[in-house]
Design a protein around this motif. Structure first.
Motif, PDB file in Angstrom:
ATOM      1  N   GLU A   1     -15.633  -8.577  -7.713  1.00  0.00           N
ATOM      2  CA  GLU A   1     -15.972  -7.160  -7.602  1.00  0.00           C
ATOM      3  C   GLU A   1     -16.519  -6.756  -6.238  1.00  0.00           C
ATOM      4  O   GLU A   1     -16.390  -5.601  -5.837  1.00  0.00           O
ATOM      5  CB  GLU A   1     -17.003  -6.796  -8.685  1.00  0.00           C
ATOM      6  CG  GLU A   1     -16.496  -6.990 -10.104  1.00  0.00           C
ATOM      7  CD  GLU A   1     -15.310  -6.097 -10.424  1.00  0.00           C
ATOM      8  OE1 GLU A   1     -15.262  -4.954  -9.927  1.00  0.00           O
ATOM      9  OE2 GLU A   1     -14.406  -6.557 -11.160  1.00  0.00           O
ATOM     10  N   ALA A   2     -17.177  -7.667  -5.519  1.00  0.00           N
ATOM     11  CA  ALA A   2     -17.740  -7.336  -4.209  1.00  0.00           C
ATOM     12  C   ALA A   2     -16.669  -7.481  -3.144  1.00  0.00           C
ATOM     13  O   ALA A   2     -15.878  -8.426  -3.154  1.00  0.00           O
ATOM     14  CB  ALA A   2     -18.922  -8.259  -3.897  1.00  0.00           C
TER      15      ALA A   2
ATOM     16  N   LEU B   1     -29.510 -19.747   0.381  1.00  0.00           N
ATOM     17  CA  LEU B   1     -28.174 -19.856   0.958  1.00  0.00           C
ATOM     18  C   LEU B   1     -27.130 -20.103  -0.114  1.00  0.00           C
ATOM     19  O   LEU B   1     -26.060 -19.490  -0.112  1.00  0.00           O
ATOM     20  CB  LEU B   1     -28.134 -20.980   1.996  1.00  0.00           C
ATOM     21  CG  LEU B   1     -26.802 -21.124   2.733  1.00  0.00           C
ATOM     22  CD1 LEU B   1     -26.576 -19.943   3.665  1.00  0.00           C
ATOM     23  CD2 LEU B   1     -26.755 -22.420   3.533  1.00  0.00           C
ATOM     24  N   VAL B   2     -27.436 -20.979  -1.070  1.00  0.00           N
ATOM     25  CA  VAL B   2     -26.488 -21.292  -2.133  1.00  0.00           C
ATOM     26  C   VAL B   2     -26.467 -20.195  -3.180  1.00  0.00           C
ATOM     27  O   VAL B   2     -25.401 -19.757  -3.624  1.00  0.00           O
ATOM     28  CB  VAL B   2     -26.824 -22.647  -2.773  1.00  0.00           C
ATOM     29  CG1 VAL B   2     -25.948 -22.912  -3.988  1.00  0.00           C
ATOM     30  CG2 VAL B   2     -26.672 -23.769  -1.751  1.00  0.00           C
ATOM     31  N   GLY B   3     -27.635 -19.718  -3.565  1.00  0.00           N
ATOM     32  CA  GLY B   3     -27.692 -18.703  -4.608  1.00  0.00           C
ATOM     33  C   GLY B   3     -27.073 -17.385  -4.197  1.00  0.00           C
ATOM     34  O   GLY B   3     -26.388 -16.728  -4.976  1.00  0.00           O
ATOM     35  N   ILE B   4     -27.307 -17.003  -2.943  1.00  0.00           N
ATOM     36  CA  ILE B   4     -26.795 -15.715  -2.461  1.00  0.00           C
ATOM     37  C   ILE B   4     -25.403 -15.866  -1.864  1.00  0.00           C
ATOM     38  O   ILE B   4     -24.512 -15.063  -2.101  1.00  0.00           O
ATOM     39  CB  ILE B   4     -27.755 -15.121  -1.410  1.00  0.00           C
ATOM     40  CG1 ILE B   4     -29.094 -14.774  -2.082  1.00  0.00           C
ATOM     41  CG2 ILE B   4     -27.160 -13.891  -0.756  1.00  0.00           C
ATOM     42  CD1 ILE B   4     -30.166 -14.322  -1.104  1.00  0.00           C
ATOM     43  N   GLY B   5     -25.213 -16.905  -1.053  1.00  0.00           N
ATOM     44  CA  GLY B   5     -23.943 -17.063  -0.350  1.00  0.00           C
ATOM     45  C   GLY B   5     -22.931 -17.895  -1.090  1.00  0.00           C
ATOM     46  O   GLY B   5     -21.888 -18.239  -0.518  1.00  0.00           O
ATOM     47  N   GLY B   6     -23.195 -18.215  -2.353  1.00  0.00           N
ATOM     48  CA  GLY B   6     -22.318 -19.112  -3.089  1.00  0.00           C
ATOM     49  C   GLY B   6     -20.967 -18.554  -3.450  1.00  0.00           C
ATOM     50  O   GLY B   6     -20.147 -19.275  -4.029  1.00  0.00           O
ATOM     51  N   ILE B   7     -20.699 -17.290  -3.140  1.00  0.00           N
ATOM     52  CA  ILE B   7     -19.371 -16.740  -3.413  1.00  0.00           C
ATOM     53  C   ILE B   7     -18.550 -16.596  -2.140  1.00  0.00           C
ATOM     54  O   ILE B   7     -17.346 -16.332  -2.208  1.00  0.00           O
ATOM     55  CB  ILE B   7     -19.447 -15.368  -4.109  1.00  0.00           C
ATOM     56  CG1 ILE B   7     -20.007 -14.295  -3.161  1.00  0.00           C
ATOM     57  CG2 ILE B   7     -20.262 -15.443  -5.389  1.00  0.00           C
ATOM     58  CD1 ILE B   7     -19.862 -12.875  -3.682  1.00  0.00           C
TER      59      ILE B   7
ATOM     60  N   VAL C   1     -30.429 -10.767  -8.284  1.00  0.00           N
ATOM     61  CA  VAL C   1     -30.549  -9.401  -7.763  1.00  0.00           C
ATOM     62  C   VAL C   1     -29.545  -9.155  -6.643  1.00  0.00           C
ATOM     63  O   VAL C   1     -28.863  -8.115  -6.599  1.00  0.00           O
ATOM     64  CB  VAL C   1     -31.985  -9.137  -7.269  1.00  0.00           C
ATOM     65  CG1 VAL C   1     -32.053  -7.817  -6.506  1.00  0.00           C
ATOM     66  CG2 VAL C   1     -32.947  -9.101  -8.448  1.00  0.00           C
ATOM     67  N   VAL C   2     -29.408 -10.110  -5.725  1.00  0.00           N
ATOM     68  CA  VAL C   2     -28.508  -9.913  -4.587  1.00  0.00           C
ATOM     69  C   VAL C   2     -27.050  -9.910  -5.034  1.00  0.00           C
ATOM     70  O   VAL C   2     -26.241  -9.121  -4.523  1.00  0.00           O
ATOM     71  CB  VAL C   2     -28.759 -10.986  -3.514  1.00  0.00           C
ATOM     72  CG1 VAL C   2     -27.715 -10.889  -2.407  1.00  0.00           C
ATOM     73  CG2 VAL C   2     -30.143 -10.815  -2.908  1.00  0.00           C
ATOM     74  N   GLN C   3     -26.699 -10.764  -6.000  1.00  0.00           N
ATOM     75  CA  GLN C   3     -25.310 -10.752  -6.479  1.00  0.00           C
ATOM     76  C   GLN C   3     -24.981  -9.411  -7.140  1.00  0.00           C
ATOM     77  O   GLN C   3     -23.898  -8.861  -6.939  1.00  0.00           O
ATOM     78  CB  GLN C   3     -25.094 -11.897  -7.477  1.00  0.00           C
ATOM     79  CG  GLN C   3     -25.239 -13.292  -6.906  1.00  0.00           C
ATOM     80  CD  GLN C   3     -24.108 -13.705  -5.993  1.00  0.00           C
ATOM     81  OE1 GLN C   3     -23.190 -12.946  -5.730  1.00  0.00           O
ATOM     82  NE2 GLN C   3     -24.185 -14.917  -5.465  1.00  0.00           N
ATOM     83  N   VAL C   4     -25.910  -8.901  -7.926  1.00  0.00           N
ATOM     84  CA  VAL C   4     -25.705  -7.578  -8.543  1.00  0.00           C
ATOM     85  C   VAL C   4     -25.657  -6.498  -7.462  1.00  0.00           C
ATOM     86  O   VAL C   4     -24.796  -5.605  -7.481  1.00  0.00           O
ATOM     87  CB  VAL C   4     -26.819  -7.281  -9.568  1.00  0.00           C
ATOM     88  CG1 VAL C   4     -26.731  -5.846 -10.063  1.00  0.00           C
ATOM     89  CG2 VAL C   4     -26.731  -8.261 -10.738  1.00  0.00           C
ATOM     90  N   HIS C   5     -26.564  -6.596  -6.504  1.00  0.00           N
ATOM     91  CA  HIS C   5     -26.615  -5.638  -5.396  1.00  0.00           C
ATOM     92  C   HIS C   5     -25.333  -5.671  -4.571  1.00  0.00           C
ATOM     93  O   HIS C   5     -24.880  -4.639  -4.059  1.00  0.00           O
ATOM     94  CB  HIS C   5     -27.822  -5.973  -4.521  1.00  0.00           C
ATOM     95  CG  HIS C   5     -27.961  -5.138  -3.295  1.00  0.00           C
ATOM     96  ND1 HIS C   5     -28.141  -3.767  -3.324  1.00  0.00           N
ATOM     97  CD2 HIS C   5     -27.962  -5.488  -1.974  1.00  0.00           C
ATOM     98  CE1 HIS C   5     -28.251  -3.311  -2.091  1.00  0.00           C
ATOM     99  NE2 HIS C   5     -28.135  -4.330  -1.255  1.00  0.00           N
TER     100      HIS C   5
ATOM    101  N   PRO D   1     -24.622  -1.487  -5.032  1.00  0.00           N
ATOM    102  CA  PRO D   1     -25.824  -1.425  -4.184  1.00  0.00           C
ATOM    103  C   PRO D   1     -26.962  -0.679  -4.858  1.00  0.00           C
ATOM    104  O   PRO D   1     -26.790   0.427  -5.372  1.00  0.00           O
ATOM    105  CB  PRO D   1     -25.334  -0.714  -2.924  1.00  0.00           C
ATOM    106  CG  PRO D   1     -24.068  -0.038  -3.305  1.00  0.00           C
ATOM    107  CD  PRO D   1     -23.453  -0.875  -4.378  1.00  0.00           C
ATOM    108  N   LEU D   2     -28.121  -1.300  -4.831  1.00  0.00           N
ATOM    109  CA  LEU D   2     -29.299  -0.696  -5.439  1.00  0.00           C
ATOM    110  C   LEU D   2     -29.891   0.380  -4.541  1.00  0.00           C
ATOM    111  O   LEU D   2     -30.514   1.320  -5.013  1.00  0.00           O
ATOM    112  CB  LEU D   2     -30.349  -1.782  -5.713  1.00  0.00           C
ATOM    113  CG  LEU D   2     -29.863  -2.950  -6.575  1.00  0.00           C
ATOM    114  CD1 LEU D   2     -30.951  -4.009  -6.691  1.00  0.00           C
ATOM    115  CD2 LEU D   2     -29.438  -2.466  -7.955  1.00  0.00           C
ATOM    116  N   THR D   3     -29.712   0.219  -3.224  1.00  0.00           N
ATOM    117  CA  THR D   3     -30.203   1.187  -2.254  1.00  0.00           C
ATOM    118  C   THR D   3     -29.412   1.012  -0.966  1.00  0.00           C
ATOM    119  O   THR D   3     -28.839  -0.044  -0.711  1.00  0.00           O
ATOM    120  CB  THR D   3     -31.705   0.985  -1.966  1.00  0.00           C
ATOM    121  OG1 THR D   3     -32.131   1.949  -0.987  1.00  0.00           O
ATOM    122  CG2 THR D   3     -31.977  -0.414  -1.432  1.00  0.00           C
TER     123      THR D   3
END
Length: 507
Positions: free
Chosen positions: A40-41, A126-132, A356-360, A364-366
């Motif tokens: 989706e992103a 790095l892994v949690g946010i950049g893992g995609i 939160v970052v994956q959803v964002h 985008p939350l803001t």
């Protein structure tokens, strides 16, 4: 309540989140979220660029070895030319990486450390946010980790045939990123430092494994030989370039500790101190973890004293950092709860930020952080694509040209079913693709550029008409991120594309 034969501890004393079922649940939920975000992103610029590698698989490329391009090509074969296809194998590699670190830490330091290591790795930012993200770091981290796993299997089984798999995994790592060369240096250090490891020098499987790694790397060597060693010049030419300065070292250290996850970084440092005592005693497991990290870490520190170290460069070291943290926490006596709670808070915070970052990234939350938001590269591209498409239709344009590889890649994806898109300069980046059909450029076309990189004046050497049509603003929730300028070009009368050179220099 049962007792573990390996550790002698009652399994009921093991927290639920450290048991295999708990770990599978946590990693599974994170993977499901990543799969959602992966589809989706929108792309960041480099991912859009590597998408082109997948469309045209080659033995190697200007920027890096070919593995990420091959991964993307496999994804595109399965899922078509989509955002999800580009990222599919990257997300899957995260699952394999979690399994590998669980097995590695379990072999080297026991089952409790294995559970903590999995959680610490997935809770690193790095892994949690950049893992995609589909970048060369993803296969590099995976195959570095799998090489260390195979070394752990060798250490515990004493079966020399594991050297063959070590060579294969290291070879695949070299097909991912040149930094895996430092892993080879670390393995040599381990073989020299640990007395019981020295016997492997007499094993033919060790040398056969090295040969396998070299054979895996041959396509990259051949490609570079055929292209004046351009990729080697690009990557190795910046090693330690520039004069001595302390300007970047604190930036490097801060970024690395931050992306590990600051709380987990504290535990990793404490674990490194603990393991260093075992290193001095030449203990095999501790020496393996520390020495396979050491050469690359020294290089990064050296580089940071001369130039900026990009935040993603230390990524292959993160599984080792997670194991260091796990060794410290798993070794804490049951009655001392502070550090275990500290570790739990670090994991919860890391996982929460990742969610939160994956959803964002998807919704985008803001937009108030604008370009300071690490997800800003994802934003506003479908709207830009629609606006450029409308301009192209109004001007009866038959092509789009650019002078920036990131913008070129984004537009190529957005316009893939309508108009051809080509970058006029840095042609070495596209040597794997068919040459542009020059007949198309006799028609009117569009030149699209970032305002800060506008080179419309250069196009007047090639086109009789270079006329500004519009400025388009890429936005997130109404907040401007970047201004793009669109020109109409017509009347081709001079050289258009720069010749391919070993430098790949700009126009």
């Amino acid at each position: 309540m049962t007792t573990s034969k390996k550790t002698g501890k009652k399994t009921g004393d093991v927290p639920l989140f450290l048991r295999p079922g708990g770990l599978v649940l946590i990693v599974g939920l994170l993977t499901a979220l990543k799969l959602f975000a992966a589809g989706e992103a929108h792309f960041v610029e480099d991912e859009a660029y590597y998408r082109l590698w997948g469309l045209y698989p080659a033995l190697s490329y200007y920027d890096h070895p070919p593995m990420i391009g091959w991964w993307i090509a496999a994804g595109q074969t399965l899922f078509g030319d989509t955002v999800f296809a580009v990222r599919a194998l990257v997300v899957f590699s995260g699952v394999i990486g979690s399994l590998a670190i669980w097995r590695t830490a379990g072999l080297l330091f026991g089952r409790p450390a294995a559970g903590w290591a999995v959680l610490f790795l997935n809770a690193s930012l790095l892994v949690g946010i950049g893992g995609i993200l589909a970048t060369p770091d993803a296969p590099s981290v995976l195959f570095w980790g799998l090489s260390v796993w195979a070394l752990a299997e060798l250490l515990r089984s004493e079966n020399p045939n594991w050297w063959l798999l070590i060579g294969l995994m290291a070879g695949c790592g070299l097909l991912s990123k040149y930094s895996v060369l430092f892993l080879g240096a670390g393995i040599v250090l381990w073989l020299l430092w640990v007395p019981e490891a020295r016997r492997w020098w007499r094993s033919w499987q060790l040398w056969a494994g090295g040969l396998i790694a070299l054979l895996c790397f041959l396509p990259v060597l051949y490609w570079n030989h055929a292209h004046e060693w351009v990729s080697f010049y690009k990557q190795f030419g910046r090693a330690g370039g520039g004069g001595f300065t302390a300007k970047y070292i604190f930036e490097f250290l801060g970024a690395t500790l931050g992306l590990i996850n600051p709380l987990i970084a504290v535990l990793a440092l404490l674990g490194a101190v603990k393991l260093s005592g075992r290193l001095q005693a030449r203990e095999s497991a501790a020496s393996l973890v520390l020495l396979t990290v050491l050469p690359f870490l020294i290089y990064l520190l050296y580089h940071s004293l001369h130039a900026r170290v990009q935040a993603n460069w230390p990524a292959p070291l993160f599984p080792a950092f997670a194991m260091m943290a796990a060794v410290f926490v798993a070794g804490i006596e049951p009655g001392r709860t502070f550090w275990r709670r500290f570790a739990a808070v670090g994991i919860i915070c890391g996982l929460a930020v990742a969610v939160v970052v994956q959803v964002h990234a998807v919704a985008p939350l803001t937009g108030q952080f604008a370009r300071k938001d690490p997800t800003f590269q994802l934003r506003g591209w479908p709207e830009i694509g629609a606006a450029v498409g409308e301009l192209a239709k109004a001007e009866n344009a038959g092509f789009i040209v650019t002078t920036s590889y990131g913008l070129n890649a984004q537009l190529d994806f957005l316009m893939k079913d309508t108009l051809p898109v080509a970058q006029l300069n840095e042609r070495i980046r596209y040597i794997m693709a068919p040459e542009p059909d020059m007949a198309r450029y006799g028609k009117p076309g569009l030149y699209v550029t970032e305002k800060r990189r506008d080179r419309a004046g250069d196009l007047k050497q090639s086109f009789a008409l270079v006329e500004k049509l519009a400025e388009l603003e890429r936005k997130v929730k109404g907040v401007g991120l970047e201004t793009l300028v669109v020109y109409k070009v017509e009347g081709l009368g001079g050289p258009l594309f720069e010749p391919v050179t070993s430098r790949g220099s700009g126009r």
